[in-house]
Design a protein around this motif. Structure first.
Motif, PDB file in Angstrom:
ATOM      1  N   GLU A 243       0.834  -1.020   0.392  1.00  0.00           N
ATOM      2  CA  GLU A 243       0.206   0.574   0.183  1.00  0.00           C
ATOM      3  C   GLU A 243       0.930   1.391   0.424  1.00  0.00           C
ATOM      4  OE1 GLU A 243      -2.894   0.075   3.172  1.00  0.00           O
ATOM      5  OE2 GLU A 243      -3.582  -1.949   2.576  1.00  0.00           O
ATOM      6  N   MET A 244       1.685   0.987   0.455  1.00  0.00           N
ATOM      7  CA  MET A 244       2.939   2.470   0.936  1.00  0.00           C
ATOM      8  C   MET A 244       3.815   2.702  -0.181  1.00  0.00           C
ATOM      9  SD  MET A 244       6.304   3.794   3.561  1.00  0.00           S
ATOM     10  CE  MET A 244       7.192   2.361   2.072  1.00  0.00           C
ATOM     11  N   GLN A 245       3.592   1.263  -1.177  1.00  0.00           N
ATOM     12  CA  GLN A 245       4.602   2.045  -2.417  1.00  0.00           C
ATOM     13  C   GLN A 245       2.991   2.323  -3.251  1.00  0.00           C
ATOM     14  OE1 GLN A 245       6.150  -2.234  -3.238  1.00  0.00           O
ATOM     15  NE2 GLN A 245       8.004  -1.102  -2.485  1.00  0.00           N
ATOM     16  N   GLN A 246       2.675   1.740  -3.212  1.00  0.00           N
ATOM     17  CA  GLN A 246       1.186   1.699  -4.226  1.00  0.00           C
ATOM     18  C   GLN A 246       0.969   3.301  -3.848  1.00  0.00           C
ATOM     19  OE1 GLN A 246      -2.204  -0.468  -3.471  1.00  0.00           O
ATOM     20  NE2 GLN A 246      -1.311  -2.450  -4.746  1.00  0.00           N
ATOM     21  N   GLN A 247       0.439   3.813  -2.725  1.00  0.00           N
ATOM     22  CA  GLN A 247       0.457   5.357  -2.466  1.00  0.00           C
ATOM     23  C   GLN A 247       1.543   6.624  -2.903  1.00  0.00           C
ATOM     24  OE1 GLN A 247       0.307   5.791   1.860  1.00  0.00           O
ATOM     25  NE2 GLN A 247      -0.309   8.353   1.079  1.00  0.00           N
ATOM     26  N   ILE A 248       3.021   5.755  -2.695  1.00  0.00           N
ATOM     27  CA  ILE A 248       4.088   6.703  -3.384  1.00  0.00           C
ATOM     28  C   ILE A 248       3.976   6.797  -5.442  1.00  0.00           C
ATOM     29  CG2 ILE A 248       6.717   6.871  -3.335  1.00  0.00           C
ATOM     30  CD1 ILE A 248       6.683   6.076  -0.704  1.00  0.00           C
ATOM     31  N   ALA A 249       3.598   6.144  -5.298  1.00  0.00           N
ATOM     32  CA  ALA A 249       3.527   5.744  -6.894  1.00  0.00           C
ATOM     33  C   ALA A 249       1.765   6.403  -7.740  1.00  0.00           C
ATOM     34  CB  ALA A 249       3.613   4.398  -7.361  1.00  0.00           C
ATOM     35  N   PHE A 250       0.983   6.317  -6.864  1.00  0.00           N
ATOM     36  CA  PHE A 250      -0.026   7.462  -7.060  1.00  0.00           C
ATOM     37  C   PHE A 250       0.707   8.731  -7.427  1.00  0.00           C
ATOM     38  CE2 PHE A 250      -3.302  10.041  -5.860  1.00  0.00           C
ATOM     39  CZ  PHE A 250      -3.978   9.554  -6.795  1.00  0.00           C
ATOM     40  N   LYS A 251       1.013   9.428  -6.440  1.00  0.00           N
ATOM     41  CA  LYS A 251       1.692  10.425  -5.733  1.00  0.00           C
ATOM     42  C   LYS A 251       2.568  11.192  -7.180  1.00  0.00           C
ATOM     43  CE  LYS A 251       0.731  11.086  -1.288  1.00  0.00           C
ATOM     44  NZ  LYS A 251       1.216  11.338   0.000  1.00  0.00           N
ATOM     45  N   ALA A 252       3.583  10.510  -7.395  1.00  0.00           N
ATOM     46  CA  ALA A 252       4.410  10.520  -8.646  1.00  0.00           C
ATOM     47  C   ALA A 252       3.692  11.079  -9.930  1.00  0.00           C
ATOM     48  CB  ALA A 252       5.491   9.799  -8.574  1.00  0.00           C
ATOM     49  N   GLN A 253       2.719  10.064 -10.084  1.00  0.00           N
ATOM     50  CA  GLN A 253       2.403   9.993 -11.053  1.00  0.00           C
ATOM     51  C   GLN A 253       0.731  11.567 -11.509  1.00  0.00           C
ATOM     52  OE1 GLN A 253      -0.052   6.363 -11.891  1.00  0.00           O
ATOM     53  NE2 GLN A 253       1.793   5.146 -11.906  1.00  0.00           N
ATOM     54  N   ARG A 254       0.727  11.427 -10.111  1.00  0.00           N
ATOM     55  CA  ARG A 254      -0.493  12.921  -9.773  1.00  0.00           C
ATOM     56  C   ARG A 254       0.658  14.053 -10.770  1.00  0.00           C
ATOM     57  NH1 ARG A 254      -1.894  14.631  -4.183  1.00  0.00           N
ATOM     58  NH2 ARG A 254       0.423  15.299  -4.513  1.00  0.00           N
ATOM     59  N   ASN A 255       2.231  14.158  -9.599  1.00  0.00           N
ATOM     60  CA  ASN A 255       2.955  15.319  -9.519  1.00  0.00           C
ATOM     61  C   ASN A 255       3.517  15.072 -11.506  1.00  0.00           C
ATOM     62  OD1 ASN A 255       2.536  15.618  -7.300  1.00  0.00           O
ATOM     63  ND2 ASN A 255       5.012  14.651  -6.031  1.00  0.00           N
ATOM     64  N   ALA A 256       3.748  14.116 -12.171  1.00  0.00           N
ATOM     65  CA  ALA A 256       3.858  14.094 -13.298  1.00  0.00           C
ATOM     66  C   ALA A 256       3.405  14.642 -13.567  1.00  0.00           C
ATOM     67  CB  ALA A 256       4.530  12.443 -13.946  1.00  0.00           C
ATOM     68  N   TYR A 257       2.167  14.021 -14.123  1.00  0.00           N
ATOM     69  CA  TYR A 257       0.349  14.178 -14.548  1.00  0.00           C
ATOM     70  C   TYR A 257       0.375  16.304 -14.250  1.00  0.00           C
ATOM     71  CZ  TYR A 257      -3.894  14.568 -16.160  1.00  0.00           C
ATOM     72  OH  TYR A 257      -5.099  15.613 -16.691  1.00  0.00           O
ATOM     73  N   LEU A 258       0.410  16.138 -13.819  1.00  0.00           N
ATOM     74  CA  LEU A 258       0.203  17.800 -13.690  1.00  0.00           C
ATOM     75  C   LEU A 258       1.231  18.618 -13.894  1.00  0.00           C
ATOM     76  CD1 LEU A 258      -0.889  18.398  -9.472  1.00  0.00           C
ATOM     77  CD2 LEU A 258      -2.568  18.997 -11.488  1.00  0.00           C
ATOM     78  N   PHE A 259       2.509  18.395 -13.914  1.00  0.00           N
ATOM     79  CA  PHE A 259       3.763  18.860 -14.875  1.00  0.00           C
ATOM     80  C   PHE A 259       3.151  19.384 -16.385  1.00  0.00           C
ATOM     81  CE2 PHE A 259       7.526  19.528 -17.089  1.00  0.00           C
ATOM     82  CZ  PHE A 259       8.078  20.337 -16.988  1.00  0.00           C
ATOM     83  N   GLN A 260       3.228  18.132 -16.523  1.00  0.00           N
ATOM     84  CA  GLN A 260       2.660  17.991 -18.119  1.00  0.00           C
ATOM     85  C   GLN A 260       1.591  19.092 -18.366  1.00  0.00           C
ATOM     86  OE1 GLN A 260       2.509  13.288 -18.609  1.00  0.00           O
ATOM     87  NE2 GLN A 260       4.161  13.254 -19.169  1.00  0.00           N
ATOM     88  N   MET A 261       0.291  18.908 -17.568  1.00  0.00           N
ATOM     89  CA  MET A 261      -0.762  19.618 -18.155  1.00  0.00           C
ATOM     90  C   MET A 261       0.107  21.357 -18.239  1.00  0.00           C
ATOM     91  SD  MET A 261      -3.314  17.937 -19.150  1.00  0.00           S
ATOM     92  CE  MET A 261      -1.761  16.677 -19.497  1.00  0.00           C
ATOM     93  N   ILE A 262       0.934  21.360 -16.529  1.00  0.00           N
ATOM     94  CA  ILE A 262       0.660  22.677 -16.375  1.00  0.00           C
ATOM     95  C   ILE A 262       1.863  23.868 -18.054  1.00  0.00           C
ATOM     96  CG2 ILE A 262       1.900  24.892 -15.690  1.00  0.00           C
ATOM     97  CD1 ILE A 262       1.030  23.045 -12.844  1.00  0.00           C
ATOM     98  N   ALA A 263       3.103  22.630 -18.398  1.00  0.00           N
ATOM     99  CA  ALA A 263       3.783  22.712 -19.161  1.00  0.00           C
ATOM    100  C   ALA A 263       2.838  22.875 -20.599  1.00  0.00           C
ATOM    101  CB  ALA A 263       5.057  21.787 -19.444  1.00  0.00           C
ATOM    102  N   LEU A 264       2.211  22.114 -20.847  1.00  0.00           N
ATOM    103  CA  LEU A 264       1.097  22.313 -21.865  1.00  0.00           C
ATOM    104  C   LEU A 264       0.099  23.667 -22.180  1.00  0.00           C
ATOM    105  CD1 LEU A 264       0.885  18.638 -22.959  1.00  0.00           C
ATOM    106  CD2 LEU A 264       1.662  19.854 -24.337  1.00  0.00           C
ATOM    107  N   ILE A 265      -0.252  23.897 -20.787  1.00  0.00           N
ATOM    108  CA  ILE A 265      -1.252  25.426 -21.192  1.00  0.00           C
ATOM    109  C   ILE A 265       0.164  26.122 -21.368  1.00  0.00           C
ATOM    110  CG2 ILE A 265      -1.759  27.196 -19.426  1.00  0.00           C
ATOM    111  CD1 ILE A 265      -3.210  24.711 -18.147  1.00  0.00           C
ATOM    112  N   ILE A 266       1.339  26.081 -20.670  1.00  0.00           N
ATOM    113  CA  ILE A 266       2.421  27.379 -20.515  1.00  0.00           C
ATOM    114  C   ILE A 266       3.035  27.458 -22.879  1.00  0.00           C
ATOM    115  CG2 ILE A 266       4.862  28.436 -20.569  1.00  0.00           C
ATOM    116  CD1 ILE A 266       4.328  27.707 -17.660  1.00  0.00           C
ATOM    117  N   TRP A 267       3.225  26.606 -23.488  1.00  0.00           N
ATOM    118  CA  TRP A 267       2.936  26.255 -24.602  1.00  0.00           C
ATOM    119  C   TRP A 267       2.050  26.604 -25.242  1.00  0.00           C
ATOM    120  CZ3 TRP A 267       4.042  20.804 -27.698  1.00  0.00           C
ATOM    121  CH2 TRP A 267       4.889  21.349 -28.647  1.00  0.00           C
TER     122      TRP A 267
END
Length: 121
Positions: free
Chosen positions: A15-39
């Protein structure tokens, strides 16, 4: 096959590894969306300031990413509460219909931009 995967260090996450992986994926998704908005805003600025041709790639990627994320969230939620009697099925159906309308509008906008404005993707 399981022995081979264990030798490579691939195993089922707890469960802990799943939660860490989920947060990492969420952060990557937010970064990509913000980068695409700026672009997208940068491309719009270039078109407005320098009167160049518009590049629809960042907007198309941004819209596709949001549509895929929303659609997958709706499908996973629908599957999770499929057998629950208290779930609100009409609201999920309404959201899916609105999402399908948004997808059709985006496809129509990109198609008309390509045909009428001679825009390169």
């Amino acid at each position: 096959m399981n022995r081979f995967l264990k030798k490579l260090g691939i195993h089922k996450m707890d469960e802990m590894q799943q939660q860490i992986a989920f947060k990492a994926q969420r952060n990557a998704y937010l970064f990509q969306m913000i980068a695409l908005i700026i672009w997208t805003f940068y491309e719009s600025y270039k078109v407005y300031t320098y009167h160049t041709r518009i590049n629809l790639l960042p907007c198309a990627l941004l819209t596709t990413g949001v549509i895929i994320q929303t659609l997958s969230q709706l499908i996973l939620l629908r599957n999770a509460v499929k057998d629950d009697e208290d779930s609100n099925e009409t609201m999920q159906l309404f959201q899916i219909i609105i999402l399908i309308c948004a997808i059709v509008c985006v496809i129509a906008a990109i198609g008309s931009a390509i045909l009428l404005l001679s825009v390169r993707i």
